[in-house]
Structures are given as C-alpha cells and as structure tokens.
Scaffold this active site. Sequence first.
Site, PDB file in Angstrom:
ATOM      1  N   CYS A   1      37.820  53.115 -32.901  1.00  0.00           N
ATOM      2  CA  CYS A   1      36.629  53.567 -32.176  1.00  0.00           C
ATOM      3  C   CYS A   1      35.925  52.357 -31.566  1.00  0.00           C
ATOM      4  O   CYS A   1      34.789  52.029 -31.910  1.00  0.00           O
ATOM      5  CB  CYS A   1      35.702  54.318 -33.119  1.00  0.00           C
ATOM      6  SG  CYS A   1      36.476  55.803 -33.727  1.00  0.00           S
TER       7      CYS A   1
ATOM      8  N   GLY B   1      52.398  26.045 -34.917  1.00  0.00           N
ATOM      9  CA  GLY B   1      52.523  27.381 -35.508  1.00  0.00           C
ATOM     10  C   GLY B   1      53.010  28.400 -34.499  1.00  0.00           C
ATOM     11  O   GLY B   1      54.104  28.939 -34.599  1.00  0.00           O
ATOM     12  N   ARG B   2      52.183  28.609 -33.482  1.00  0.00           N
ATOM     13  CA  ARG B   2      52.453  29.642 -32.482  1.00  0.00           C
ATOM     14  C   ARG B   2      53.868  29.571 -31.892  1.00  0.00           C
ATOM     15  O   ARG B   2      54.563  30.584 -31.796  1.00  0.00           O
ATOM     16  CB  ARG B   2      51.431  29.503 -31.347  1.00  0.00           C
ATOM     17  CG  ARG B   2      51.545  30.538 -30.262  1.00  0.00           C
ATOM     18  CD  ARG B   2      50.729  30.119 -29.032  1.00  0.00           C
ATOM     19  NE  ARG B   2      49.389  29.710 -29.388  1.00  0.00           N
ATOM     20  CZ  ARG B   2      48.331  30.521 -29.448  1.00  0.00           C
ATOM     21  NH1 ARG B   2      48.469  31.781 -29.139  1.00  0.00           N
ATOM     22  NH2 ARG B   2      47.149  30.056 -29.790  1.00  0.00           N
TER      23      ARG B   2
HETATM   24  C1  LIG Z   1      45.951  26.482 -35.893  1.00  0.00           C
HETATM   25  C2  LIG Z   1      46.248  25.106 -36.237  1.00  0.00           C
HETATM   26  C3  LIG Z   1      47.519  24.586 -36.007  1.00  0.00           C
HETATM   27  C4  LIG Z   1      48.600  25.365 -35.327  1.00  0.00           C
HETATM   28  O1  LIG Z   1      48.261  25.627 -34.010  1.00  0.00           O
HETATM   29  P1  LIG Z   1      49.277  26.388 -33.054  1.00  0.00           P
HETATM   30  O2  LIG Z   1      48.466  26.591 -31.826  1.00  0.00           O
HETATM   31  O3  LIG Z   1      49.625  27.642 -33.754  1.00  0.00           O
HETATM   32  O4  LIG Z   1      50.433  25.507 -32.865  1.00  0.00           O
HETATM   33  C5  LIG Z   1      47.776  23.311 -36.413  1.00  0.00           C
HETATM   34  N1  LIG Z   1      46.840  22.560 -37.009  1.00  0.00           N
HETATM   35  C6  LIG Z   1      45.611  23.017 -37.247  1.00  0.00           C
HETATM   36  C7  LIG Z   1      44.632  22.151 -37.912  1.00  0.00           C
HETATM   37  C8  LIG Z   1      45.260  24.302 -36.864  1.00  0.00           C
HETATM   38  O5  LIG Z   1      44.042  24.745 -37.089  1.00  0.00           O
END
Ligand SMILES: *Cc1c(COP(=O)(O)O)cnc(C)c1O
Length: 421
Positions: free
Chosen positions: A341, A274-275
């Site tokens: 805050c 994802g990241r």
């Molecule tokens: C968050 C997550 C991902 C993605 O992780 P990244 O660090 O964003 O690549 C993939 N699989 C699971 C099960 C996750 O919880």
Amino acid sequence: MTDKILPFSKSQLEKITETYPTPFHIYDEHGMRRYAKRFLDAFSWNKGFKEYYAIKACPNPFLMKILREEGFGIDCSSMAELVLAEKLGMRGEEIMFTSNDTPDYEYRKARELGAIINLDDISHIEYLEKHAGLPELICFRYNPGSLKEGNTIIGHPEEAKYGFTRDQLFEGYQMLIDKGVKRFGLHTMVASNELDPEYFVETAQILFDLIVELNQKLGIRFEFVNLGGGIGIPYRPEQKPVDLDQMSAGIRKLYQEKIEANGLAPLKLCFESGRAITGPFGYLVTRTLHIKKTYKNYVGLDACMANLMRPALYGSYHHITVLGKENQPATQIYDVTGSLCENNDKFAINRNLPEVEPGDLIVIHDAGAHGHSMGFNYNGKLRSSELLLRENGEVVQIRRAETLNDLFATLDFDQLNDFEA
Ligand SMILES: *Cc1c(COP(=O)(O)O)cnc(C)c1O
C-alpha cells in the site's frame, strides 16, 4: 552493450516453480564463479591481492562459501555479518571489518575472530584500545574530501559521514606508532555503482601518493591498500561492465611509478566489492497476478518492493524479461507493480514490454545485490526464498521463505490474551 541473457529457460523455470513457489531470488553459481576468477586473474600481477566480498550485498553464507573457495575473503560491517563469517569458519585476515559508528561489542567480536580492523574515525583508536585492545595490524579509512569527486549514491566525499580527514591520517598513524602498532593498512571508498574504470585508477593514485607521503613523514611501511567497493554493474542493456583489465593495467602502471619506484613494494592491493560480485548473477522471479487498465496500464506481480527496493528507493532501472516473450515486440507500456500500500511500489514505470498476461513469469535482472538483503516486512510482507542454480544445473534452496510464524515470532499472543485493554 550488455546482453541480458538468462542462465535458465522458461520450461526450466516453470519446473522450478512447481517445487519453489514464486516469488524467489535465484543465483547463478557458474556466472558468479566465472566473474570471481576473472577478477582475481586481472590482478594476478599483485602478490597477495585479495578481494574481500562485501557480504551486505547478499548475505547468504552458501554464496560466501562458494566465493571463499574461489579465494575471496569477507568484508563485514556489523555483528550479524561477523557472526556469519564465524559460522563459515572464517578467521583472521580473511575478514576485513569496515564499520562506522561501531559499538564496543562489535570491536570485541572482530578482535576475537582476529579480523583486520578498519577504523572509521580517529577517536576510535582509543575507543578500540579501551574496549577490545589494539591489534598488531590496523587500517584507517580515508575520506579525501574535496580532493575527489563523488558519485550519485555516495555523494560528495566531504559530505559523507565516513573516514578520516587527511590531517587526521597523519595524526592517527603517529598515535598507532606511539602505541606500538606494527602493521598498517590504508583504505578508502568514495564511489558506489561506478562504471568508469578510470575512476578506480584515480582512487589508487590518491592512495599511492598518500602512502609515499606517510612513509616519508612517519617512516611507515604499508602492508596493504584497500580500494574499497563501488565497482558498478550494467543495470541497463546499453551500459558496459567495468573493464577489469583496463582498471588493473592503470593501477599497475601507478604501482610501478609510485610504489616500486619509492622502494615501497611489496604492497598488497585489495578490494571490498559487493555489488559486482553477486549483483548480475541474481534474478528475482515473480509471476503476474493481474493486468489492470485504468489511466495507465499495470502489471501486478506476486513480488513487491519488499523483495527488491532499489527501484522505489533510488529510482533504479532493473531490466525485466517476460519469460517466453523475449522475441516479441515491446508494443505495450506498463507500470510494473507490487502489492504494497505504497504508490512507489513499482519495479518499473512506463516500461516497454510485450503484451503481458496473468500467469506470465517475469524475471527482474541484476537483483543479486541489495535485493533480498534489503528486504523488509512492512505491510506484513514476508521475505522470499533464495535458490541457487548450481553449475551442474541442479537447483538448491539456500534460504527458505519466511512464514507468518517467523513474522510474529517477536509477539507473545499468550501475553495478549492476558492483557487488559
Ligand atoms: C557497501 C560497502 C562496500 C561494497 O560496496 P559495493 O558497492 O557493493 O561494491 C564495501 N565497503 C564498504 C565499507 C561498504 O560500505
């Protein structure tokens, strides 16, 4: 070293703010597509390779539509994420459902969409069977425990809540065989924001060894192995992105030695990253409201941790550019703050920057993952809009900003008027 170059100029951005007031997140389509292509290209040796974009990083369906066009699937872990996949018209094995502590209705939704279900626990085999029925294809999430060093965000695997123990994998797959399941996958995810490509090679080694052993003991022929997410990004200019070619070459060598040599090919590889997919291609754009000088010097922005909470939550570094002052010396030391805050509402502490003045546009880098998506409404803060910088230079709003009406939508003010205190 990573150059923190922006895909837009100051005058371009000033013009965008005439239509879309700050703060907002803006995503760079070109950068995202280029990375997506490079990712798939690095693993083109593996037939059927798939990256399931972990939509929680930045759950905007417009971005998913672009990534899907590049050939990505989607990794979901909640009802809302499954429904987003459905709205996009995604179905079947384009969807990986990697959840934990899962409620029955989410399993039913995942089954309805034909998603690949990745079970987090052995007790969920019967739970899934009872509430949604068992599909033909099932994957298990493995927690290697003390076999594998964790890293800072996820911590030691043996203390993480996720996944099956090694013994449970053998028991669990046997249960599936007995229940007539025909197709199998294996998954693990033990790192987050990891920058060392060898870490992923080691993870592949652990999984390939297990696949060989599961084959020998249970006769299972695995269809795919899911290496999870966790590919890190260089938040700091002195860091380097994960070398995908190095990672892929390391994994390929092991694939030949362990999978091909044991007659277990073809085995599809996949990731649920994802990241790395959206993180570096998203920017939080905000304007300086105030400069405050007390015991320290503060830059006060019109964004706050509700727009990006990683610095406050993890003490994370996010690079900051003062637009138009890129080449001025960083002679000042500031805390860069928002208006919550909460004293930890700071994007940076003791950051060296050029002299900042009220009105200056500030860009906070690498905000494309766990940025807008971690937004919240504490203190009545409204979530900002999301914009997309298209490859042709056009800017499209892909989510509007919240309004006070959105914030108050769950309150009934007529009921309040009738209510006797
Ligand atoms: C968050 C997550 C991902 C993605 O992780 P990244 O660090 O964003 O690549 C993939 N699989 C699971 C099960 C996750 O919880």
